[in-house]
Enzyme design. Structure first.
Site, PDB file in Angstrom:
ATOM      1  N   THR A 246       0.827  -1.212   0.000  1.00  0.00           N
ATOM      2  CA  THR A 246       0.000   0.000   0.000  1.00  0.00           C
ATOM      3  C   THR A 246       0.859   1.258   0.000  1.00  0.00           C
ATOM      4  O   THR A 246       0.552   2.224  -0.706  1.00  0.00           O
ATOM      5  CB  THR A 246      -0.960  -0.009   1.200  1.00  0.00           C
ATOM      6  OG1 THR A 246      -1.763  -1.191   1.128  1.00  0.00           O
ATOM      7  CG2 THR A 246      -1.868   1.210   1.195  1.00  0.00           C
ATOM      8  N   CYS A 247       1.936   1.240   0.746  1.00  0.00           N
ATOM      9  CA  CYS A 247       2.826   2.407   0.806  1.00  0.00           C
ATOM     10  C   CYS A 247       3.464   2.687  -0.547  1.00  0.00           C
ATOM     11  O   CYS A 247       3.538   3.835  -0.988  1.00  0.00           O
ATOM     12  CB  CYS A 247       3.924   2.186   1.849  1.00  0.00           C
ATOM     13  SG  CYS A 247       3.303   1.780   3.484  1.00  0.00           S
ATOM     14  N   HIS A 248       3.914   1.632  -1.204  1.00  0.00           N
ATOM     15  CA  HIS A 248       4.647   1.754  -2.461  1.00  0.00           C
ATOM     16  C   HIS A 248       3.748   2.021  -3.668  1.00  0.00           C
ATOM     17  O   HIS A 248       4.121   2.758  -4.575  1.00  0.00           O
ATOM     18  CB  HIS A 248       5.468   0.478  -2.689  1.00  0.00           C
ATOM     19  CG  HIS A 248       6.382   0.539  -3.874  1.00  0.00           C
ATOM     20  ND1 HIS A 248       7.453   1.405  -3.934  1.00  0.00           N
ATOM     21  CD2 HIS A 248       6.372  -0.140  -5.043  1.00  0.00           C
ATOM     22  CE1 HIS A 248       8.076   1.245  -5.096  1.00  0.00           C
ATOM     23  NE2 HIS A 248       7.448   0.316  -5.783  1.00  0.00           N
TER      24      HIS A 248
END
Length: 164
Positions: free
Chosen positions: A47-49
């Site tokens: 999700t962060c990337h």
């Protein structure tokens, strides 16, 4: 959790920028001008990337047009991993990164979350803040998986409502 109107804490961190990694403090990074700060559980995590960081990269010009002088991403990873992530994501030179390897800033901000069940240990809760001259103006913390309250579009809406 840090509240609106609170000063940012002074914690030792590594600043990862296009110039490399340097030892500094959180208040030195977040204490001048209008800063859009966002924190992610981990570099390269799905999700962060794929969702969180790319939104800030794509909206960099809009954030700056709205008065943001510095965009800063924090994560509980070592500075080598953070630099590799910044380079691969195309964010290096657009966004500055705080490598908070021991989660000391996450703890000082009250944004530490235990991801031990998934083998990741203590990390940041997915969140964002608007900070002006070292004083927190707004805090956005996700209350469910995904990127909604702490994503670049939400920060742009908050900037429009509160700072213009």
């Amino acid at each position: 959790m840090i509240d609106r109107g609170s000063p940012v804490p002074s914690v030792g961190v590594k600043l990862v920028s296009a110039d490399g990694a340097t030892d500094t403090t959180s208040d030195a990074i977040l204490g001048t001008g209008l800063v859009a700060f966002f924190a992610v559980p981990g570099a390269f995590t799905p999700t962060c990337h794929v969702n969180h960081l790319p939104g800030f990269v794509a909206n960099e010009a809009k954030l700056r047009a709205a008065g943001v002088e510095r965009i800063v991403c924090a994560t509980v990873n070592d500075h080598h991993v953070v630099k590799a992530w910044a380079e691969v994501s195309g964010a290096l030179g657009k966004i500055d990164f705080i490598a908070d390897g021991n989660a000391e800033l996450a703890e000082a901000l009250g944004l530490m979350k235990d991801f031990s069940a998934s083998g990741m240990g203590l990390r940041y809760a997915r969140s964002a803040m608007l900070i002006r001259d070292g004083i927190v103006g707004a805090v956005f913390v996700e209350d469910a998986p995904g990127v909604n309250a702490s994503g670049a579009p939400a920060i742009l809406m908050a900037l429009e409502a509160a700072y213009n």
